[in-house]
Design an enzyme around this catalytic site. Structure first.
Site, PDB file in Angstrom:
ATOM      1  N   ASP A  94       0.839  -1.243   0.122  1.00 51.76           N
ATOM      2  CA  ASP A  94       0.056  -0.099  -0.008  1.00 51.76           C
ATOM      3  C   ASP A  94       1.018   1.363  -0.002  1.00 51.76           C
ATOM      4  O   ASP A  94       1.900   1.254   0.661  1.00 51.76           O
ATOM      5  CB  ASP A  94      -0.954  -0.157   1.379  1.00 51.76           C
ATOM      6  CG  ASP A  94      -2.280  -0.659   1.057  1.00 51.76           C
ATOM      7  OD1 ASP A  94      -2.327  -1.357   0.266  1.00 51.76           O
ATOM      8  OD2 ASP A  94      -3.149  -0.405   1.953  1.00 51.76           O
ATOM      9  N   GLU A 112      -8.460  -7.885  -0.802  1.00 54.67           N
ATOM     10  CA  GLU A 112      -7.954  -8.593   0.538  1.00 54.67           C
ATOM     11  C   GLU A 112      -8.699  -9.711   0.492  1.00 54.67           C
ATOM     12  O   GLU A 112      -8.129 -10.621   1.333  1.00 54.67           O
ATOM     13  CB  GLU A 112      -8.119  -7.578   1.640  1.00 54.67           C
ATOM     14  CG  GLU A 112      -7.450  -8.111   2.850  1.00 54.67           C
ATOM     15  CD  GLU A 112      -7.571  -6.924   3.862  1.00 54.67           C
ATOM     16  OE1 GLU A 112      -6.524  -6.305   4.245  1.00 54.67           O
ATOM     17  OE2 GLU A 112      -8.661  -6.855   4.440  1.00 54.67           O
TER      18      GLU A 112
END
Ligand SMILES: CC(=O)N[C@H]1[C@@H](OP(=O)(O)OP(=O)(O)OC[C@H]2O[C@@H](n3ccc(=O)[nH]c3=O)[C@H](O)[C@@H]2O)O[C@H](CO)[C@H](O)[C@@H]1O
Ligand SMILES: [Mn+2]
Length: 362
Positions: free
Chosen positions: A219, A311
């Site tokens: 990220d 995810e």
């Protein structure tokens, strides 16, 4: 001529012929070993076969699939380091090994000197997406990566962005470079996050496979705040999500609707992995991202989006393709959301505060 005579008279010449045959066989097999290209091809073919065993559903690969921790045992030079003691475990406060014998990486359990020697000559690709307003996170991300991420190793930062002009120029250490890959954006932030799998999969085949040994996907709204080195590298690794590492599997926020390809029933699950930090050999990351992308395509056709987007698909994949290393929450932490427990000795990669509504708007 009687057969017995033939054998009697010619026994010497037969013996000579047999010896000659053995000698030339040995010579030729050695000659092929001396030709480097020949050997290389042999090694990569056998490793490929080894890797693909039992994985028929995986996409085929054109490249060799050999990495320091899997196919070949790397040679290390003479080194001086403290000896490990079999009766003195390095940590007794945390789990160090999964039930499938993958190490869980915590501070105090490894020796960087040995690992750095094993992984010398390794190139690591770090993929990071900075789409739309998220480009503001790049400066701190890259500056802290230069300080803490794979220091002393070759690194390529792959910055996937729709705004190449906004990528900041950061001074880089030797052996490290930035590659900007222009990609499209999506209106919904969820789509940006979801499509990371597709883009990593596509670029893996196009270039990552030819340019780096390992890929790490991270990220961008995070910063490195302590050492993150080759101790994380393995064929396939995931990171324990900081919010769930101590939870029962029923509490994991897996996708629970059977209609989704990311569905995991209540009675399954090892860990809850964070979407923000995973990786492995390029070949394995290619398999993972391709599989997750394909699952998302099916979900879309069925009119469903997994609860935590890619995810959820990552968690499904890692349930049925057990990672070969698991990173402790030292490798993904959020200081604002969580109180640091005493057994968490280092915070290596931590969330940067963000105003969700503001940063995710167009
Ligand atoms: C630390 C961690 O495990 N984070 C995960 C978590 O949420 P987060 O809330 O941390 O998601 P997020 O807003 O950071 O989005 C994920 C990433 O997508 C990229 N991005 C997103 C939107 C945008 O407009 N531009 C852009 O570049 C950027 O690299 C960002 O870091 O859950 C997400 C799915 O819901 C992802 O699985 C994240 O990896
Ligand atoms: Mn994030």
């Amino acid at each position: 001529m009687e057969l017995r005579d033939f054998w009697g008279k010619s026994s010497k010449s037969w013996l000579f012929l047999i010896l000659l045959f053995i000698a030339s066989f040995g010579f030729y097999s050695n000659v092929f070993n001396w030709i480097p290209r020949w050997r290389q091809r042999e090694v990569s073919q056998s490793c490929e076969a080894h890797h693909l065993q039992g994985q028929r559903e995986s996409p085929p690969l054109s490249e060799g699939d050999c990495y320091p921790d899997t196919c070949r045992v790397p040679r290390v030079p003479r080194m001086l380091y403290p000896k490990a003691h079999v009766l003195q475990p390095t940590r007794v406060d945390v789990l160090l090994m999964t039930p499938w014998f993958a190490p869980i990486i915590w501070d105090g359990t490894y020796d960087s000197a040995i690992l750095d020697a094993q992984f010398r000559n390794t190139t690591i690709g770090l993929t990071v997406f900075a789409i739309k307003k998220y480009v503001v996170f790049l400066k701190l991300f890259l500056e802290t990566a230069e300080k803490y991420f794979m220091v002393g190793h070759r690194v390529i930062y792959y910055i996937l962005t729709d705004r190449p002009a906004d990528v900041p120029q950061i001074p880089l250490q030797e052996g490290r470079r930035v590659v900007i890959l222009k990609v499209r954006n999506y209106t919904r932030w969820q789509d940006v996050s979801l499509h990371r799998m597709e883009m990593i999969s596509n670029f893996s085949q196009q270039r990552f496979l030819h340019e780096v040994d390992y890929l790490v996907s991270a990220d961008v709204d995070m910063k490195f705040s302590d050492h993150v080195g080759v101790e994380i590298l393995s064929s396939l690794f995931g990171t324990l999500h900081p919010g769930f590492y101590a939870s029962d599997r029923q509490r994991f926020t897996y996708e629970r609707r059977p209609l989704s390809q990311a569905y995991i029933p209540e009675d399954e699950g090892d860990f809850y992995y964070a979407g923000g930090f995973f990786g492995g050999s390029v070949a394995e990351v290619y398999r993972l991202t391709t599989a997750c992308h394909q699952a998302m395509v099916v979900d879309k056709a069925n009119g469903i989006e997994a609860v935590w987007h890619e995810e959820s698909h990552l968690n499904k994949y890692l349930l049925y393709h057990k990672p070969t290393k698991v990173l402790s929450p030292e490798y993904v932490w959020d200081e604002r959301m969580l109180r640091k427990p005493p057994y968490l000795r280092r915070l290596r990669y931590v969330a940067v505060p963000k105003n969700h509504a503001q940063i995710r708007s167009r």
